[in-house]
Design a protein around this motif. Structure first.
Motif, PDB file in Angstrom:
ATOM      1  N   SER A 370       0.853  -1.198   0.000  1.00  0.00           N
ATOM      2  CA  SER A 370       0.000   0.000   0.000  1.00  0.00           C
ATOM      3  C   SER A 370       0.886   1.244   0.000  1.00  0.00           C
ATOM      4  O   SER A 370       1.846   1.329   0.788  1.00  0.00           O
ATOM      5  CB  SER A 370      -0.903   0.009   1.236  1.00  0.00           C
ATOM      6  N   ALA A 371       0.574   2.191  -0.852  1.00  0.00           N
ATOM      7  CA  ALA A 371       1.357   3.431  -0.927  1.00  0.00           C
ATOM      8  C   ALA A 371       1.291   4.187   0.395  1.00  0.00           C
ATOM      9  O   ALA A 371       2.290   4.760   0.851  1.00  0.00           O
ATOM     10  CB  ALA A 371       0.845   4.300  -2.071  1.00  0.00           C
ATOM     11  N   LEU A 372       0.125   4.173   1.030  1.00  0.00           N
ATOM     12  CA  LEU A 372      -0.034   4.887   2.295  1.00  0.00           C
ATOM     13  C   LEU A 372       0.803   4.242   3.401  1.00  0.00           C
ATOM     14  O   LEU A 372       1.487   4.937   4.166  1.00  0.00           O
ATOM     15  CB  LEU A 372      -1.502   4.911   2.703  1.00  0.00           C
ATOM     16  N   VAL A 373       0.773   2.916   3.454  1.00  0.00           N
ATOM     17  CA  VAL A 373       1.574   2.211   4.459  1.00  0.00           C
ATOM     18  C   VAL A 373       3.056   2.414   4.204  1.00  0.00           C
ATOM     19  O   VAL A 373       3.849   2.590   5.142  1.00  0.00           O
ATOM     20  CB  VAL A 373       1.222   0.705   4.482  1.00  0.00           C
ATOM     21  N   ASP A 374       3.456   2.434   2.921  1.00  0.00           N
ATOM     22  CA  ASP A 374       4.864   2.672   2.588  1.00  0.00           C
ATOM     23  C   ASP A 374       5.293   4.061   3.065  1.00  0.00           C
ATOM     24  O   ASP A 374       6.403   4.239   3.589  1.00  0.00           O
ATOM     25  CB  ASP A 374       5.079   2.561   1.077  1.00  0.00           C
ATOM     26  N   GLU A 375       4.411   5.030   2.901  1.00  0.00           N
ATOM     27  CA  GLU A 375       4.716   6.396   3.331  1.00  0.00           C
ATOM     28  C   GLU A 375       4.836   6.461   4.864  1.00  0.00           C
ATOM     29  O   GLU A 375       5.761   7.090   5.400  1.00  0.00           O
ATOM     30  CB  GLU A 375       3.621   7.347   2.847  1.00  0.00           C
ATOM     31  N   GLU A 376       3.919   5.803   5.543  1.00  0.00           N
ATOM     32  CA  GLU A 376       3.960   5.800   7.002  1.00  0.00           C
ATOM     33  C   GLU A 376       5.201   5.072   7.517  1.00  0.00           C
ATOM     34  O   GLU A 376       5.808   5.483   8.518  1.00  0.00           O
ATOM     35  CB  GLU A 376       2.691   5.131   7.548  1.00  0.00           C
ATOM     36  N   ARG A 377       5.574   3.985   6.830  1.00  0.00           N
ATOM     37  CA  ARG A 377       6.784   3.253   7.214  1.00  0.00           C
ATOM     38  C   ARG A 377       8.020   4.157   7.120  1.00  0.00           C
ATOM     39  O   ARG A 377       8.869   4.171   8.019  1.00  0.00           O
ATOM     40  CB  ARG A 377       6.958   2.023   6.323  1.00  0.00           C
ATOM     41  N   ALA A 378       8.094   4.896   6.046  1.00  0.00           N
ATOM     42  CA  ALA A 378       9.240   5.789   5.844  1.00  0.00           C
ATOM     43  C   ALA A 378       9.272   6.885   6.906  1.00  0.00           C
ATOM     44  O   ALA A 378      10.337   7.231   7.441  1.00  0.00           O
ATOM     45  CB  ALA A 378       9.185   6.393   4.444  1.00  0.00           C
ATOM     46  N   GLN A 379       8.116   7.440   7.220  1.00  0.00           N
ATOM     47  CA  GLN A 379       8.048   8.486   8.236  1.00  0.00           C
ATOM     48  C   GLN A 379       8.478   7.948   9.601  1.00  0.00           C
ATOM     49  O   GLN A 379       9.219   8.602  10.341  1.00  0.00           O
ATOM     50  CB  GLN A 379       6.632   9.049   8.311  1.00  0.00           C
ATOM     51  N   PHE A 380       8.012   6.745   9.931  1.00  0.00           N
ATOM     52  CA  PHE A 380       8.354   6.165  11.228  1.00  0.00           C
ATOM     53  C   PHE A 380       9.836   5.806  11.295  1.00  0.00           C
ATOM     54  O   PHE A 380      10.489   5.967  12.340  1.00  0.00           O
ATOM     55  CB  PHE A 380       7.494   4.919  11.493  1.00  0.00           C
ATOM     56  N   ALA A 381      10.382   5.317  10.182  1.00  0.00           N
ATOM     57  CA  ALA A 381      11.801   4.983  10.133  1.00  0.00           C
ATOM     58  C   ALA A 381      12.649   6.235  10.356  1.00  0.00           C
ATOM     59  O   ALA A 381      13.661   6.209  11.083  1.00  0.00           O
ATOM     60  CB  ALA A 381      12.147   4.327   8.803  1.00  0.00           C
ATOM     61  N   ALA A 382      12.233   7.343   9.748  1.00  0.00           N
ATOM     62  CA  ALA A 382      12.962   8.599   9.924  1.00  0.00           C
ATOM     63  C   ALA A 382      12.871   9.078  11.369  1.00  0.00           C
ATOM     64  O   ALA A 382      13.843   9.585  11.940  1.00  0.00           O
ATOM     65  CB  ALA A 382      12.403   9.661   8.975  1.00  0.00           C
ATOM     66  N   TYR A 383      11.704   8.888  11.969  1.00  0.00           N
ATOM     67  CA  TYR A 383      11.518   9.281  13.373  1.00  0.00           C
ATOM     68  C   TYR A 383      12.431   8.469  14.282  1.00  0.00           C
ATOM     69  O   TYR A 383      13.090   9.018  15.177  1.00  0.00           O
ATOM     70  CB  TYR A 383      10.053   9.074  13.751  1.00  0.00           C
ATOM     71  N   GLN A 384      12.515   7.158  14.044  1.00  0.00           N
ATOM     72  CA  GLN A 384      13.385   6.303  14.846  1.00  0.00           C
ATOM     73  C   GLN A 384      14.850   6.668  14.649  1.00  0.00           C
ATOM     74  O   GLN A 384      15.641   6.679  15.602  1.00  0.00           O
ATOM     75  CB  GLN A 384      13.160   4.829  14.468  1.00  0.00           C
ATOM     76  N   ALA A 385      15.204   6.989  13.429  1.00  0.00           N
ATOM     77  CA  ALA A 385      16.591   7.342  13.134  1.00  0.00           C
ATOM     78  C   ALA A 385      16.994   8.638  13.835  1.00  0.00           C
ATOM     79  O   ALA A 385      18.166   8.841  14.167  1.00  0.00           O
ATOM     80  CB  ALA A 385      16.793   7.481  11.630  1.00  0.00           C
ATOM     81  N   SER A 386      16.037   9.512  14.057  1.00  0.00           N
ATOM     82  CA  SER A 386      16.343  10.782  14.700  1.00  0.00           C
ATOM     83  C   SER A 386      16.842  10.604  16.127  1.00  0.00           C
ATOM     84  O   SER A 386      17.625  11.420  16.633  1.00  0.00           O
ATOM     85  CB  SER A 386      15.111  11.678  14.697  1.00  0.00           C
ATOM     86  N   PHE A 387      16.426   9.525  16.780  1.00  0.00           N
ATOM     87  CA  PHE A 387      16.888   9.268  18.146  1.00  0.00           C
ATOM     88  C   PHE A 387      18.363   8.868  18.137  1.00  0.00           C
ATOM     89  O   PHE A 387      19.121   9.231  19.021  1.00  0.00           O
ATOM     90  CB  PHE A 387      16.067   8.159  18.807  1.00  0.00           C
ATOM     91  N   ALA A 388      18.768   8.157  17.123  1.00  0.00           N
ATOM     92  CA  ALA A 388      20.170   7.724  17.017  1.00  0.00           C
ATOM     93  C   ALA A 388      21.076   8.935  16.814  1.00  0.00           C
ATOM     94  O   ALA A 388      22.242   8.941  17.211  1.00  0.00           O
ATOM     95  CB  ALA A 388      20.339   6.740  15.875  1.00  0.00           C
ATOM     96  N   ASP A 389      20.523  10.022  16.212  1.00  0.00           N
ATOM     97  CA  ASP A 389      21.306  11.214  15.955  1.00  0.00           C
ATOM     98  C   ASP A 389      21.214  12.195  17.109  1.00  0.00           C
ATOM     99  O   ASP A 389      21.727  13.320  17.033  1.00  0.00           O
ATOM    100  CB  ASP A 389      20.809  11.903  14.678  1.00  0.00           C
ATOM    101  N   GLY A 390      20.503  11.791  18.150  1.00  0.00           N
ATOM    102  CA  GLY A 390      20.361  12.669  19.307  1.00  0.00           C
ATOM    103  C   GLY A 390      19.238  13.662  19.157  1.00  0.00           C
ATOM    104  O   GLY A 390      19.110  14.599  19.958  1.00  0.00           O
ATOM    105  N   GLU A 391      18.408  13.536  18.124  1.00  0.00           N
ATOM    106  CA  GLU A 391      17.293  14.452  17.908  1.00  0.00           C
ATOM    107  C   GLU A 391      16.000  13.815  18.376  1.00  0.00           C
ATOM    108  O   GLU A 391      15.893  12.606  18.554  1.00  0.00           O
ATOM    109  CB  GLU A 391      17.195  14.799  16.433  1.00  0.00           C
ATOM    110  N   GLY A 392      15.001  14.620  18.520  1.00  0.00           N
ATOM    111  CA  GLY A 392      13.656  14.158  18.830  1.00  0.00           C
ATOM    112  C   GLY A 392      13.514  13.609  20.229  1.00  0.00           C
ATOM    113  O   GLY A 392      12.557  12.935  20.531  1.00  0.00           O
ATOM    114  N   LYS A 393      14.465  13.874  21.102  1.00  0.00           N
ATOM    115  CA  LYS A 393      14.384  13.372  22.463  1.00  0.00           C
ATOM    116  C   LYS A 393      13.731  14.373  23.377  1.00  0.00           C
ATOM    117  O   LYS A 393      13.836  15.554  23.186  1.00  0.00           O
ATOM    118  CB  LYS A 393      15.798  13.023  22.983  1.00  0.00           C
TER     119      LYS A 393
END
Length: 393
Positions: A370-393
């Motif tokens: 699903s295009a919508l699920v793919d978009e949400e997956r990408a958004q969530f992956a970016a959100y998770q990655a932000s914690f590794a960079d010290g952001e979004g905490k």
């Protein structure tokens, strides 16, 4: 069956047209009427542990079978206690206790055959035990580390249903399918007294009756729909609702494992013979909270719980086993040790569960993507990655 009592008749009137005794007589009459209107309760083992007979529901179990039922209830109660403790320790998100309802669940669960299909609510831990569901998988659901907990087709035990009452429709539809397939198995739908107020349950009753579906509706009336008592849910005994849909209903002592086994076994055999649905009201009591997020002291009295503690399903069977010489102290000691070991195993299993991959939530949503699920997956992956960079905490 209701037995008419002369004490339940309207009090006589005095020559002045007033009832004798005034309000006192009226209150006494209402009390007598309520007592006379109490339906028959199918019982084979009294709260005092005495064996009695019933003309419609006979049962003859060996000593091994009786000890097996006792063991099932003890281990199920231990499992439940461990789950409550684990939730309080932050290991589980939530837990709906079955404390006090062991006989209703073990008795009915042991009445089913392997090819029968069970549709539970979210409190049927004892039935899950009877159907062979791995306790670890069940607890994984409440820990949030697995997708539902188990494969329903492995044990003919459907996933827990959180939506109140909807499983009555699922069970009825499945039972209707059984008749189309020509199978001779049956279906059991579990629900509580609170769920009996849901339209889904009534619709299930109606479809089951019209299509003569081989389904047994098993209601555990534990007296409380969260904080609402029976008097705010229905005005006639719950099992009598079946009459309005054209099939039989029966009330059984839900704290009597022998009676529950006998009644459920008879209802399932009736369904397999093609005689249609039946409603069983297991009259029991929820000794604990509705869930671990609930505080029952806010809405019910301690005296009520104490009265039901005297009807404990495990204690009454233990009393019977000892009185009849069907079990000795060695049996109970060995079972206590086994129960403790089982509890330890449950604790260790929960605490050793691995957390799921955070991205797994997006899997198995759509078969073809699903295009919508793919978009949400990408958004969530970016959100998770932000914690590794010290952001979004």
């Amino acid at each position: 069956m209701t037995v008419e009592s002369t004490a339940a008749r309207t009090p006589r009137r005095t020559s002045g047209g007033k009832r004798a005794g005034g309000k006192t007589a009226t209150k006494a009459a209402k009390t007598a009427q309520a007592q006379a209107a109490e339906p028959e309760l199918v019982q084979l083992l009294t709260p005092e542990g005495k064996r009695v007979e019933h003309p419609d529901y006979a049962i003859d179990l060996s000593a091994d079978e009786l000890r097996g039922l006792y063991k099932d209830m003890v281990l199920t109660r231990q499992f439940d206690a461990e789950a409550i403790a684990l939730q309080r320790q932050g290991e589980l998100g939530l837990w709906p206790s079955l404390l006090g309802q062991e006989a209703a669940q073990i008795g009915s669960g042991r009445a089913t055959k392997d090819d029968d299909y069970v549709f539970p609510t979210y409190r049927e831990h004892g039935v899950a035990w009877c159907r062979g569901v791995e306790p670890k998988n069940l607890l994984g659901m409440f820990r949030g580390v697995n997708n539902g907990g188990w494969d329903p087709n492995s044990n003919n035990f459907h996933l827990y249903t959180i939506v109140i009452g909807s499983q009555a429709l699922h069970a009825t539809g499945y039972a209707m399918g059984i008749t189309k397939d020509g199978a001779d198995s049956a279906v059991v739908a579990y629900f509580g007294d609170g769920a009996s107020s849901q339209g889904d349950v009534m619709e299930g009753f109606n479809f089951a009756a019209v299509y003569n579906a081989p389904v047994v509706f098993f209601c555990q009336n534990n007296q409380w729909a969260i904080s609402e008592g029976n008097e705010k849910q229905f005005r006639v005994p719950l099992f009598q609702r079946a009459q309005g849909f054209g099939f039989p209903g029966v009330r059984v002592d839900g704290n009597d494992v022998l009676a529950v086994l006998a009644v459920t076994r008879a209802a399932l055999e009736r369904a397999r013979r093609g005689e249609g649905p039946m409603l069983i009201e297991a009259f029991t009591y929820r000794m604990g909270a509705h869930t671990t997020s609930d505080d029952p002291t806010k809405y019910r009295r301690d005296e009520e719980r104490e009265a039901w503690e005297a009807k404990d399903p495990i204690l009454r069977l233990r009393t019977y086993l000892l009185a009849e010489g069907l079990a000795d102290e060695a049996f109970f000691s060995e079972l206590e040790a086994e129960s403790e070991a089982f509890g330890k195993k449950v604790r260790e299993a929960v605490r050793s569960m691995e957390d799921p991959d955070m991205m797994a939530i997006f899997e198995n949503v759509y078969a073809d993507g699903s295009a919508l699920v793919d978009e949400e997956r990408a958004q969530f992956a970016a959100y998770q990655a932000s914690f590794a960079d010290g952001e979004g905490k």
